[in-house]
Scaffold this active site. Structure first.
Site, PDB file in Angstrom:
ATOM      1  N   SER A 146       0.847  -1.206   0.000  1.00 51.12           N
ATOM      2  CA  SER A 146       0.000   0.000   0.000  1.00 51.12           C
ATOM      3  C   SER A 146       0.875   1.246   0.000  1.00 51.12           C
ATOM      4  O   SER A 146       2.084   1.164   0.256  1.00 51.12           O
ATOM      5  CB  SER A 146      -0.863  -0.024   1.279  1.00 51.12           C
ATOM      6  OG  SER A 146      -1.416   1.249   1.560  1.00 51.12           O
ATOM      7  N   TYR A 159      -3.393  -0.095   9.952  1.00 55.74           N
ATOM      8  CA  TYR A 159      -3.244  -0.542   8.553  1.00 55.74           C
ATOM      9  C   TYR A 159      -1.827  -0.231   8.066  1.00 55.74           C
ATOM     10  O   TYR A 159      -1.166  -1.065   7.442  1.00 55.74           O
ATOM     11  CB  TYR A 159      -4.284   0.201   7.712  1.00 55.74           C
ATOM     12  CG  TYR A 159      -4.369  -0.162   6.259  1.00 55.74           C
ATOM     13  CD1 TYR A 159      -3.715   0.613   5.302  1.00 55.74           C
ATOM     14  CD2 TYR A 159      -5.127  -1.238   5.823  1.00 55.74           C
ATOM     15  CE1 TYR A 159      -3.812   0.316   3.956  1.00 55.74           C
ATOM     16  CE2 TYR A 159      -5.228  -1.529   4.477  1.00 55.74           C
ATOM     17  CZ  TYR A 159      -4.578  -0.747   3.547  1.00 55.74           C
ATOM     18  OH  TYR A 159      -4.680  -1.046   2.205  1.00 55.74           O
TER      19      TYR A 159
HETATM   20  C1  GCO Z   1      -6.972   5.149   3.066  1.00 58.54           C
HETATM   21  C2  GCO Z   1      -7.099   4.245   1.864  1.00 58.54           C
HETATM   22  C3  GCO Z   1      -5.755   3.607   1.543  1.00 58.54           C
HETATM   23  C4  GCO Z   1      -5.858   2.857   0.246  1.00 58.54           C
HETATM   24  C5  GCO Z   1      -4.574   2.184  -0.165  1.00 58.54           C
HETATM   25  C6  GCO Z   1      -3.543   3.196  -0.508  1.00 58.54           C
HETATM   26  O1  GCO Z   1      -7.878   5.154   3.922  1.00 58.54           O
HETATM   27  O2  GCO Z   1      -5.950   5.853   3.111  1.00 58.54           O
HETATM   28  O3  GCO Z   1      -8.078   3.245   2.088  1.00 58.54           O
HETATM   29  O4  GCO Z   1      -5.386   2.782   2.604  1.00 58.54           O
HETATM   30  O5  GCO Z   1      -6.836   1.874   0.351  1.00 58.54           O
HETATM   31  O6  GCO Z   1      -4.107   1.310   0.830  1.00 58.54           O
HETATM   32  O7  GCO Z   1      -2.387   2.502  -0.971  1.00 58.54           O
END
Ligand code: GCO
Length: 263
Positions: A146, A159
């Site tokens: 990501s 995340y």
């Molecule tokens: C967020 C997005 C990101 C994208 C992706 C970017 O809330 O910033 O959901 O997480 O999904 O991962 O690369």
């Protein structure tokens, strides 16, 4: 010259592929002849619908419902897939969740759930698929990273921790398994138009305008934009590429951005 990008007949397991980027990569690989193993854990109906959608495009697809965070379920599913369909030549660890909560407010249980699905499950699935790849001295593993593998952002701390860890897990898998002719790389999607980003993408949402200005390509990615990177990292064209994270981000990571008065 043989077609370096030929993956016809190769069996590709894509976790979390009933929708979104996983489904897009399933279509991309399937349209060039790979056999697609669709995975999900929410409902058999969603898996059946995804398989039917792929088959309606002439793609050879089979569905398997299993929980990628449960090691015993993963072991059983991989055994079933490899006896019923054949050896898994390509694994794309795509299954993942996001919880947009400021760290100071985040419950530990929520943090752990994100880490479990986004970081621990790629370890579990890769460990058990890699055993066969190592025996066969051939295999391709792609971890879906990501922008958050490289950058932080408000409210997505768990995340980012998971995706940053997944970047380094990719490099460690390459360190340990490349000598067996297994290539392990990552794809780092930028901001794509999917269900997962829908809440922050609606017209007029400040984040929508921010992403458009922060992305040199000045648009959200279309999930089909990932197919080329997935095919490259699944094919012989990437046989000497290992531990690399290929960012498909419209240029976000290439730039610091620009003030609103600059074009
Ligand atoms: C967020 C997005 C990101 C994208 C992706 C970017 O809330 O910033 O959901 O997480 O999904 O991962 O690369």
């Amino acid at each position: 010259m043989t077609n370096l990008f030929d993956i016809k007949g190769k069996i590709a397991l894509i976790t979390g592929s009933t929708h979104g980027l996983g489904m897009a990569m399933a279509k991309g690989l399937g349209q060039v002849g790979a056999t697609i193993i669709v995975n999900g854990n929410s409902s058999q109906q969603k898996i059946d619908e995804a398989v039917a959608a792929l088959q309606s495009e002439g793609i050879n697809a089979v569905g398997y419902k299993f929980n990628v965070t449960d090691e015993q379920e993963v072991i059983t599913a991989i055994r079933k897939i490899e006896s019923e369909v054949g050896p898994i030549a390509i694994l794309i660890n795509n299954a993942g969740i996001i919880k947009r909560i400021p760290l100071i407010e985040m419950e530990v249980a929520d943090f752990k759930e994100v880490i479990d699905i986004d970081l621990v499950s790629p370890f579990i699935v890769s460990k058990h698929v890699a055993k066969g790849m190592i025996e066969r001295r051939q295999g391709k593993i792609i971890n879906i990273c990501s922008m958050m593998s490289e950058l932080g952002r408000n409210t997505v701390g768990a995340y980012a921790a998971a995706k940053g860890g997944l970047k380094m897990l990719t490099k460690n898998m390459a360190t340990e398994w490349a000598k067996y002719n297994v290539q392990i790389n990552g794809i780092g999607p930028g901001y794509f138009a999917t269900e997962q980003t829908k809440p922050i993408r609606v017209d007029g949402h400040p984040f929508n305008d921010f992403i458009i200005s922060r992305t040199p390509a000045a648009k959200w990615g279309d999930p089909s934009d990932l197919a080329g990177a997935a095919i490259f990292l699944s094919s012989n064209a990437s046989d000497f590429v290992n531990g690399h994270i290929l960012y498909v981000d419209g240029g976000i990571l290439a730039t610091i951005g620009k003030p609103s008065n600059e074009n």
